[in-house]
Motif scaffolding. Sequence first.
Motif, mmCIF file in Angstrom:
data_model
loop_
_atom_site.group_PDB
_atom_site.id
_atom_site.type_symbol
_atom_site.label_atom_id
_atom_site.label_comp_id
_atom_site.label_asym_id
_atom_site.label_seq_id
_atom_site.Cartn_x
_atom_site.Cartn_y
_atom_site.Cartn_z
ATOM 1 N N GLU A 138 0.829 -1.200 0.000
ATOM 2 C CA GLU A 138 0.000 0.000 0.000
ATOM 3 C C GLU A 138 0.864 1.251 0.000
ATOM 4 N N LYS A 139 0.402 2.261 -0.742
ATOM 5 C CA LYS A 139 1.189 3.480 -0.905
ATOM 6 C C LYS A 139 1.408 4.195 0.418
ATOM 7 N N LYS A 140 0.469 4.057 1.343
ATOM 8 C CA LYS A 140 0.605 4.736 2.632
ATOM 9 C C LYS A 140 1.762 4.161 3.447
ATOM 10 N N ASP A 141 2.229 2.980 3.087
ATOM 11 C CA ASP A 141 3.355 2.356 3.781
ATOM 12 C C ASP A 141 4.611 2.322 2.909
ATOM 13 N N ALA A 142 4.640 3.140 1.849
ATOM 14 C CA ALA A 142 5.713 3.098 0.852
ATOM 15 C C ALA A 142 7.094 3.171 1.499
ATOM 16 N N TRP A 143 7.995 2.300 1.002
ATOM 17 C CA TRP A 143 9.369 2.256 1.478
ATOM 18 C C TRP A 143 10.286 2.698 0.352
ATOM 19 N N LEU A 144 11.605 2.613 0.538
ATOM 20 C CA LEU A 144 12.544 3.069 -0.478
ATOM 21 C C LEU A 144 12.321 2.377 -1.820
ATOM 22 N N THR A 145 12.084 1.056 -1.783
ATOM 23 C CA THR A 145 11.896 0.320 -3.029
ATOM 24 C C THR A 145 10.618 0.764 -3.740
ATOM 25 N N ASN A 146 9.565 1.051 -2.978
ATOM 26 C CA ASN A 146 8.344 1.583 -3.587
ATOM 27 C C ASN A 146 8.624 2.907 -4.279
ATOM 28 N N GLU A 147 9.306 3.811 -3.571
ATOM 29 C CA GLU A 147 9.561 5.140 -4.116
ATOM 30 C C GLU A 147 10.368 5.055 -5.410
ATOM 31 N N LEU A 148 11.330 4.148 -5.463
ATOM 32 C CA LEU A 148 12.131 4.001 -6.672
ATOM 33 C C LEU A 148 11.282 3.464 -7.822
ATOM 34 N N ALA A 149 10.439 2.480 -7.528
ATOM 35 C CA ALA A 149 9.567 1.920 -8.561
ATOM 36 C C ALA A 149 8.605 2.973 -9.090
ATOM 37 N N TYR A 150 8.002 3.765 -8.180
ATOM 38 C CA TYR A 150 7.088 4.829 -8.606
ATOM 39 C C TYR A 150 7.812 5.819 -9.509
ATOM 40 N N SER A 151 9.013 6.213 -9.110
ATOM 41 C CA SER A 151 9.762 7.216 -9.859
ATOM 42 C C SER A 151 10.125 6.703 -11.255
ATOM 43 N N MET A 152 10.570 5.459 -11.343
ATOM 44 C CA MET A 152 10.893 4.871 -12.637
ATOM 45 C C MET A 152 9.651 4.810 -13.527
ATOM 46 N N SER A 153 8.515 4.456 -12.940
ATOM 47 C CA SER A 153 7.266 4.365 -13.685
ATOM 48 C C SER A 153 6.800 5.738 -14.155
ATOM 49 N N GLU A 154 6.913 6.741 -13.282
ATOM 50 C CA GLU A 154 6.484 8.092 -13.638
ATOM 51 C C GLU A 154 7.293 8.680 -14.789
ATOM 52 N N GLU A 155 8.506 8.158 -14.989
ATOM 53 C CA GLU A 155 9.348 8.600 -16.094
ATOM 54 C C GLU A 155 8.972 7.915 -17.413
ATOM 55 N N GLY A 156 7.934 7.089 -17.379
ATOM 56 C CA GLY A 156 7.461 6.457 -18.600
ATOM 57 C C GLY A 156 7.998 5.075 -18.875
ATOM 58 N N ASN A 157 8.622 4.456 -17.882
ATOM 59 C CA ASN A 157 9.152 3.111 -18.047
ATOM 60 C C ASN A 157 8.140 2.050 -17.629
ATOM 61 N N ASP A 158 8.270 0.855 -18.171
ATOM 62 C CA ASP A 158 7.464 -0.283 -17.725
ATOM 63 C C ASP A 158 8.209 -0.950 -16.572
ATOM 64 N N LEU A 175 20.957 7.010 0.000
ATOM 65 C CA LEU A 175 19.556 6.635 0.204
ATOM 66 C C LEU A 175 18.654 7.709 -0.382
ATOM 67 N N TRP A 176 17.395 7.371 -0.598
ATOM 68 C CA TRP A 176 16.520 8.314 -1.290
ATOM 69 C C TRP A 176 15.124 8.333 -0.683
ATOM 70 N N ALA A 177 14.383 9.364 -1.059
ATOM 71 C CA ALA A 177 12.981 9.499 -0.660
ATOM 72 C C ALA A 177 12.299 10.435 -1.652
ATOM 73 N N LYS A 178 11.001 10.371 -1.687
ATOM 74 C CA LYS A 178 10.226 11.316 -2.488
ATOM 75 C C LYS A 178 10.180 12.634 -1.728
ATOM 76 N N ILE A 179 10.794 13.654 -2.291
ATOM 77 C CA ILE A 179 10.843 14.948 -1.611
ATOM 78 C C ILE A 179 9.486 15.639 -1.771
ATOM 79 N N LYS A 180 8.895 15.972 -0.666
ATOM 80 C CA LYS A 180 7.605 16.658 -0.715
ATOM 81 C C LYS A 180 7.522 17.654 0.421
ATOM 82 N N LYS A 181 6.697 18.643 0.221
ATOM 83 C CA LYS A 181 6.495 19.654 1.247
ATOM 84 C C LYS A 181 5.788 19.024 2.439
#
Length: 400
Positions: free
Chosen positions: A17-37, A197-203
């Motif tokens: 679930e997105k509400k429990d997103a971890w580093l691997t989730n964030e990386l997958a989301y970011s790769m997908s948002e860039e138009g990758n499968d 390490l990484w994270a989705k930067i948000k306000k």
Amino acid sequence: MSLRKNIVLLTTKYADEKKDAWLTNELAYSMSEEGNDVTVVVFSWLKNEPESVTKVIDGIKVIRIKLPSIFYSSGVIGTGLKIFVFPFLARYKIAQEIKCCDLLIANTPCVTILGMSRFFRKRYNSKCFLVLWDFFPFYLKDLGAIRNKLFFGFFRYLEELMYTSFDRIGCMTEGNARFLFENFPSVSKEKVQLLPLWAKIKKIEPVDKSKVRKRYNLPPEGFVAIYGGAMSIVQELENILELAAMYSKDEVTFVFIGKGTEKDRLQKAVATRGLQNIIFIDYIPREEYEHVVQSCDVGLISLSRKLTVPSFPSKSLDYFKVSLPILASLDSVTDFGDILENGVRGGYAVVAGDAAALKAKLDMLIENSALCAELGRNGRHYYEKNLSVENARSIIISLL
């Protein structure tokens, strides 16, 4: 990136679930948002983790693989069986579900993905990137879980095989990379690069601290120190108990959020010692957890003094994110303390076991709210500048 790529993320930790997103989730989301499968292959490494299933979660295909329960027996034998059986089952499932792959991204521990890089290269002619977060056999040796030299040598050999099989390896810190070169000399320095390490930067929106504290029975006005994360022998959380014993309930409240193999023992120790200023909270959803962290005054990090492997604790991101200063009790070899104090300028670190030094640093924070605010701002600035998922994505995708 102009061309759509097929990317597979292979891991043992991925939230459903997105509400429990971890580093691997964030990386997958970011790769997908860039138009990758993007396809995520998750090994259910622990007995209580979900069963095998393939489904689409947040627009990403997730293939979860779990072995029959007989393979989840405890001890070295159970672990050894999983190490060899998981990859064989995974090959079969992956061949059924994945038709092409340009880039495989896998994360440590390497023994969980034995031979998978070679499988992807042979079947799909894919590039392979390893995210190196830990050195499995060294952690277990440091903590006494592996005492037999033959077992240690065997697992170390498997690790080295895996390191040499990847096209690129990303290390969290300079200290992490040095440890890799010193202990695995066959690994080429040319294939290693820094990958923070990484994270989705948000306000971060402000929260009503009084309401959040009331919800979790925290003091409305007092100083609150929080530890959020796993409670295992890796953390040596007795150091935090020793610190808590030096304060009264009216001076500082210590909050532990999370689960782990050491939690019951820690709770019993608190009861036995009659510590009135420690509160344990079970797992809560990540968004709510961030609100609790935001309502505290300092974030705590603790690592066992026995560790010999440099690391960058992932929980620091949660503290940096909400501008919370950090107080860390660390092993003597990690370079995280130097990064925290001199690179980030976001908190203080002492060597694990020095309770007096830890208290002296905490006293400084308690007595100086302006200092806390400054350290918190510095941590947030470092987080925004260096720890974005976009930064990690660009480093990894550069392999293509």
